[in-house]
Design a protein around this motif. Structure first.
Motif, PDB file in Angstrom:
ATOM      1  N   ARG A  30      -8.814   5.686  10.006  1.00 32.89           N
ATOM      2  CA  ARG A  30      -8.308   6.795  10.821  1.00 32.89           C
ATOM      3  C   ARG A  30      -8.331   8.077  10.019  1.00 32.89           C
ATOM      4  NH1 ARG A  30      -2.745   4.511  12.384  1.00 32.89           N
ATOM      5  NH2 ARG A  30      -3.422   2.482  13.040  1.00 32.89           N
ATOM      6  N   MET A  31      -8.257   9.185  10.737  1.00 29.81           N
ATOM      7  CA  MET A  31      -8.180  10.491  10.092  1.00 29.81           C
ATOM      8  C   MET A  31      -6.861  10.608   9.321  1.00 29.81           C
ATOM      9  SD  MET A  31     -10.723  12.627  10.775  1.00 29.81           S
ATOM     10  CE  MET A  31      -9.931  14.186  10.652  1.00 29.81           C
ATOM     11  N   ASN A  32      -6.902  11.338   8.226  1.00 24.43           N
ATOM     12  CA  ASN A  32      -5.739  11.633   7.383  1.00 24.43           C
ATOM     13  C   ASN A  32      -5.110  10.394   6.761  1.00 24.43           C
ATOM     14  OD1 ASN A  32      -5.890  14.462   7.806  1.00 24.43           O
ATOM     15  ND2 ASN A  32      -4.994  14.149   9.831  1.00 24.43           N
ATOM     16  N   ARG A  33      -5.826   9.285   6.758  1.00 18.90           N
ATOM     17  CA  ARG A  33      -5.345   8.071   6.091  1.00 18.90           C
ATOM     18  C   ARG A  33      -5.626   8.197   4.600  1.00 18.90           C
ATOM     19  NH1 ARG A  33      -3.931   2.792   8.002  1.00 18.90           N
ATOM     20  NH2 ARG A  33      -3.578   4.064   9.827  1.00 18.90           N
ATOM     21  N   VAL A  34      -4.674   7.828   3.757  1.00 18.07           N
ATOM     22  CA  VAL A  34      -4.833   7.897   2.307  1.00 18.07           C
ATOM     23  C   VAL A  34      -4.787   6.480   1.749  1.00 18.07           C
ATOM     24  CG1 VAL A  34      -3.873   8.764   0.158  1.00 18.07           C
ATOM     25  CG2 VAL A  34      -3.774  10.168   2.217  1.00 18.07           C
ATOM     26  N   VAL A  35      -5.757   6.151   0.905  1.00 17.04           N
ATOM     27  CA  VAL A  35      -5.784   4.847   0.232  1.00 17.04           C
ATOM     28  C   VAL A  35      -5.946   5.080  -1.267  1.00 17.04           C
ATOM     29  CG1 VAL A  35      -6.701   3.559   2.194  1.00 17.04           C
ATOM     30  CG2 VAL A  35      -8.270   4.627   0.592  1.00 17.04           C
ATOM     31  N   GLU A  36      -5.498   4.116  -2.042  1.00 18.78           N
ATOM     32  CA  GLU A  36      -5.646   4.177  -3.488  1.00 18.78           C
ATOM     33  C   GLU A  36      -6.555   3.053  -3.949  1.00 18.78           C
ATOM     34  OE1 GLU A  36      -2.175   4.352  -5.864  1.00 18.78           O
ATOM     35  OE2 GLU A  36      -1.239   5.926  -4.657  1.00 18.78           O
ATOM     36  N   HIS A  37      -7.475   3.374  -4.848  1.00 18.79           N
ATOM     37  CA  HIS A  37      -8.397   2.407  -5.419  1.00 18.79           C
ATOM     38  C   HIS A  37      -8.516   2.664  -6.915  1.00 18.79           C
ATOM     39  CE1 HIS A  37      -9.961   0.497  -1.808  1.00 18.79           C
ATOM     40  NE2 HIS A  37     -10.030   1.692  -1.234  1.00 18.79           N
ATOM     41  N   GLU A  38      -8.930   1.631  -7.636  1.00 20.85           N
ATOM     42  CA  GLU A  38      -9.269   1.791  -9.039  1.00 20.85           C
ATOM     43  C   GLU A  38     -10.557   2.607  -9.143  1.00 20.85           C
ATOM     44  OE1 GLU A  38      -7.741   0.698 -11.885  1.00 20.85           O
ATOM     45  OE2 GLU A  38      -6.051   0.082 -10.643  1.00 20.85           O
ATOM     46  N   SER A  39     -10.686   3.363 -10.189  1.00 18.56           N
ATOM     47  CA  SER A  39     -11.869   4.206 -10.383  1.00 18.56           C
ATOM     48  C   SER A  39     -12.979   3.385 -11.053  1.00 18.56           C
ATOM     49  CB  SER A  39     -11.498   5.412 -11.239  1.00 18.56           C
ATOM     50  OG  SER A  39     -12.632   6.227 -11.435  1.00 18.56           O
ATOM     51  N   THR A  40     -13.630   2.537 -10.261  1.00 19.85           N
ATOM     52  CA  THR A  40     -14.737   1.722 -10.755  1.00 19.85           C
ATOM     53  C   THR A  40     -16.053   2.346 -10.309  1.00 19.85           C
ATOM     54  OG1 THR A  40     -14.711   0.328  -8.790  1.00 19.85           O
ATOM     55  CG2 THR A  40     -13.346  -0.381 -10.643  1.00 19.85           C
ATOM     56  N   PRO A  41     -17.162   1.991 -10.950  1.00 17.64           N
ATOM     57  CA  PRO A  41     -18.460   2.558 -10.540  1.00 17.64           C
ATOM     58  C   PRO A  41     -18.824   2.253  -9.088  1.00 17.64           C
ATOM     59  CG  PRO A  41     -18.651   1.588 -12.704  1.00 17.64           C
ATOM     60  CD  PRO A  41     -17.281   1.226 -12.195  1.00 17.64           C
ATOM     61  N   SER A  42     -18.453   1.080  -8.595  1.00 16.86           N
ATOM     62  CA  SER A  42     -18.787   0.753  -7.211  1.00 16.86           C
ATOM     63  C   SER A  42     -18.003   1.614  -6.229  1.00 16.86           C
ATOM     64  CB  SER A  42     -18.543  -0.727  -6.929  1.00 16.86           C
ATOM     65  OG  SER A  42     -17.194  -1.048  -7.141  1.00 16.86           O
ATOM     66  N   ILE A  43     -16.730   1.838  -6.497  1.00 15.56           N
ATOM     67  CA  ILE A  43     -15.915   2.690  -5.623  1.00 15.56           C
ATOM     68  C   ILE A  43     -16.407   4.132  -5.688  1.00 15.56           C
ATOM     69  CG2 ILE A  43     -13.599   3.636  -5.274  1.00 15.56           C
ATOM     70  CD1 ILE A  43     -13.818   0.804  -4.302  1.00 15.56           C
ATOM     71  N   LEU A  44     -16.747   4.613  -6.878  1.00 19.55           N
ATOM     72  CA  LEU A  44     -17.249   5.984  -7.011  1.00 19.55           C
ATOM     73  C   LEU A  44     -18.579   6.153  -6.281  1.00 19.55           C
ATOM     74  CD1 LEU A  44     -16.348   6.689 -10.735  1.00 19.55           C
ATOM     75  CD2 LEU A  44     -15.160   7.484  -8.687  1.00 19.55           C
ATOM     76  N   GLY A  45     -19.409   5.120  -6.261  1.00 21.10           N
ATOM     77  CA  GLY A  45     -20.658   5.180  -5.507  1.00 21.10           C
ATOM     78  C   GLY A  45     -20.410   5.237  -4.009  1.00 21.10           C
ATOM     79  N   MET A  46     -19.406   4.496  -3.544  1.00 24.25           N
ATOM     80  CA  MET A  46     -19.059   4.546  -2.122  1.00 24.25           C
ATOM     81  C   MET A  46     -18.527   5.920  -1.743  1.00 24.25           C
ATOM     82  SD  MET A  46     -17.266   0.835  -2.009  1.00 24.25           S
ATOM     83  CE  MET A  46     -16.873   0.686  -0.297  1.00 24.25           C
ATOM     84  N   ILE A  47     -17.734   6.514  -2.620  1.00 26.49           N
ATOM     85  CA  ILE A  47     -17.209   7.853  -2.353  1.00 26.49           C
ATOM     86  C   ILE A  47     -18.350   8.859  -2.301  1.00 26.49           C
ATOM     87  CG2 ILE A  47     -15.810   9.712  -3.325  1.00 26.49           C
ATOM     88  CD1 ILE A  47     -13.950   7.522  -4.398  1.00 26.49           C
ATOM     89  N   GLU A  48     -19.309   8.717  -3.181  1.00 27.99           N
ATOM     90  CA  GLU A  48     -20.462   9.629  -3.201  1.00 27.99           C
ATOM     91  C   GLU A  48     -21.240   9.562  -1.897  1.00 27.99           C
ATOM     92  OE1 GLU A  48     -22.847  12.572  -4.688  1.00 27.99           O
ATOM     93  OE2 GLU A  48     -21.013  11.783  -5.596  1.00 27.99           O
ATOM     94  N   LYS A  49     -21.278   8.394  -1.284  1.00 28.90           N
ATOM     95  CA  LYS A  49     -22.018   8.194  -0.039  1.00 28.90           C
ATOM     96  C   LYS A  49     -21.368   8.925   1.137  1.00 28.90           C
ATOM     97  CE  LYS A  49     -24.431   4.323   1.974  1.00 28.90           C
ATOM     98  NZ  LYS A  49     -24.532   2.872   1.981  1.00 28.90           N
ATOM     99  N   VAL A  50     -20.041   9.049   1.117  1.00 27.85           N
ATOM    100  CA  VAL A  50     -19.323   9.683   2.235  1.00 27.85           C
ATOM    101  C   VAL A  50     -18.510  10.888   1.756  1.00 27.85           C
ATOM    102  CG1 VAL A  50     -19.203   7.620   3.672  1.00 27.85           C
ATOM    103  CG2 VAL A  50     -17.434   8.037   1.984  1.00 27.85           C
ATOM    104  N   LYS A  51     -19.004  11.573   0.730  1.00 31.53           N
ATOM    105  CA  LYS A  51     -18.237  12.674   0.132  1.00 31.53           C
ATOM    106  C   LYS A  51     -17.992  13.823   1.099  1.00 31.53           C
ATOM    107  CE  LYS A  51     -22.344  14.653  -1.929  1.00 31.53           C
ATOM    108  NZ  LYS A  51     -23.067  14.865  -3.162  1.00 31.53           N
ATOM    109  N   HIS A  52     -18.814  13.954   2.143  1.00 34.22           N
ATOM    110  CA  HIS A  52     -18.621  15.029   3.118  1.00 34.22           C
ATOM    111  C   HIS A  52     -17.525  14.692   4.131  1.00 34.22           C
ATOM    112  CE1 HIS A  52     -21.482  12.171   4.740  1.00 34.22           C
ATOM    113  NE2 HIS A  52     -21.186  12.601   5.951  1.00 34.22           N
TER     114      HIS A  52
END
Length: 58
Positions: A30-52
């Motif tokens: 959902r919009m405005n949902r906040v989640v916490e994750h460990e800063s691993t390379p796989s998570i950072l790659g997923m963030i890069e994919k949807v950074k916009h």
């Protein structure tokens, strides 16, 4: 590893299916949902994919 906070700030409507699957895998359904994750390379790659669509707080 440090934890990072990821918040969905833009809508997933009209996004390609692979980006919708990436948001689901991150736990953002959902919009405005906040989640916490460990800063691993796989998570950072997923963030890069949807950074916009998300904002990240380190």
């Amino acid at each position: 590893m440090a934890t990072i906070k990821i918040k969905q700030v833009r809508s997933r409507i009209k996004c390609p299916n692979n980006q919708k699957r990436t948001l689901d895998a991150l736990g953002l359904r959902r919009m405005n949902r906040v989640v916490e994750h460990e800063s691993t390379p796989s998570i950072l790659g997923m963030i890069e994919k949807v950074k916009h669509l998300v904002s990240v707080e380190y």
